[in-house]
Design an enzyme around this catalytic site. Structure first.
Site, PDB file in Angstrom:
ATOM      1  N   THR A  16      30.736  49.094 -26.323  1.00  0.00           N
ATOM      2  CA  THR A  16      30.525  50.418 -25.723  1.00  0.00           C
ATOM      3  C   THR A  16      31.814  50.968 -25.132  1.00  0.00           C
ATOM      4  OG1 THR A  16      29.804  49.404 -23.646  1.00  0.00           O
ATOM      5  CG2 THR A  16      28.081  50.048 -25.204  1.00  0.00           C
ATOM      6  N   VAL A  68      25.616  45.272 -30.143  1.00  0.00           N
ATOM      7  CA  VAL A  68      26.601  45.913 -29.282  1.00  0.00           C
ATOM      8  C   VAL A  68      26.581  45.255 -27.911  1.00  0.00           C
ATOM      9  CG1 VAL A  68      27.271  48.113 -28.232  1.00  0.00           C
ATOM     10  CG2 VAL A  68      26.195  48.100 -30.462  1.00  0.00           C
ATOM     11  N   CYS A  69      27.755  45.174 -27.284  1.00  0.00           N
ATOM     12  CA  CYS A  69      27.876  44.775 -25.876  1.00  0.00           C
ATOM     13  C   CYS A  69      29.008  45.613 -25.291  1.00  0.00           C
ATOM     14  CB  CYS A  69      28.114  43.280 -25.735  1.00  0.00           C
ATOM     15  SG  CYS A  69      29.707  42.711 -26.368  1.00  0.00           S
ATOM     16  N   ALA A  70      29.546  45.202 -24.172  1.00  0.00           N
ATOM     17  CA  ALA A  70      30.606  45.989 -23.531  1.00  0.00           C
ATOM     18  C   ALA A  70      31.924  45.916 -24.309  1.00  0.00           C
ATOM     19  CB  ALA A  70      30.819  45.526 -22.097  1.00  0.00           C
TER      20      ALA A  70
END
Length: 193
Positions: free
Chosen positions: A96, A68-70
């Site tokens: 996210t 996961v990242c932004a």
């Protein structure tokens, strides 16, 4: 080495209630991670993925690994890097941002375990703005050639927007205040999953 795998991209709906099943690895900087992350996610910044390869490989052998990242761009890069090493992972489409937009909660630690309370986006804006301003001021007061600094930063921002990458964030992410306080403890937690 195992044969390469094609990383999967899963939507927020596909993750849904299964969030407790996979090992969730957030590849953003510690400051970004502290600003809000998926419940139970462990923070291993993108530039530390190779260092954590044995632990991530072990987690993938025991079950699913979700990166996961932004926005999904850095986690996709991490997924490709791990796939080249034969490690099967999935990424969360939209990261996210999509998770929060779908109404899911983000965890925010009470005490930040990083030395930077600023998000990477804020750090990039400060650095880019400072360099552009310095190029203008120095160009007016010292020599017009300093205005090339401002032009270079502007070109970098355009390139960043077009490619959804950020070289400045990659450089800033390597600074000591953007390092996890205790990566060894994070890797130990990943081994335990």
């Amino acid at each position: 080495m195992n044969a390469p795998h094609t990383p999967l991209t899963l939507s927020v709906d596909e993750i849904g209630g299964r969030l407790h099943d996979p090992a969730v690895i957030d590849v953003r900087t510690p400051g970004e991670y502290a600003s809000g992350h998926l419940p139970g996610a462990l923070n291993i910044p993108l530039d530390r993925i190779r260092h954590a390869l044995p632990e991530i490989r072990g987690a993938a052998e025991r079950g699913d690994v979700l990166l996961v990242c932004a926005s999904g761009a850095r986690s996709e890069r991490a997924g490709r890097l791990l796939a080249e090493q034969g490690v099967r992972t999935a990424t969360l489409a939209g990261g996210t941002t999509a998770w929060a937009a779908a109404g899911h909660d983000l965890e925010r630690p009470a005490a930040c375990d990083t030395r930077s309370g600023w998000s990477m986006e804020r750090q990039v804006r400060l650095t880019a703005g400072s360099l552009v301003l310095a190029g203008i001021v120095l160009g007016l007061l010292v020599h017009p050639a300093f205005q090339l600094l401002s032009a270079g930063i502007a070109a970098g921002l355009v390139f960043s927007a077009l490619t959804d990458t950020c070289g400045m964030a990659a450089v800033l992410g390597r600074l000591p205040h953007n390092r996890p306080a205790d990566l060894d403890a994070i890797l130990t937690a990943l081994r335990a999953r």
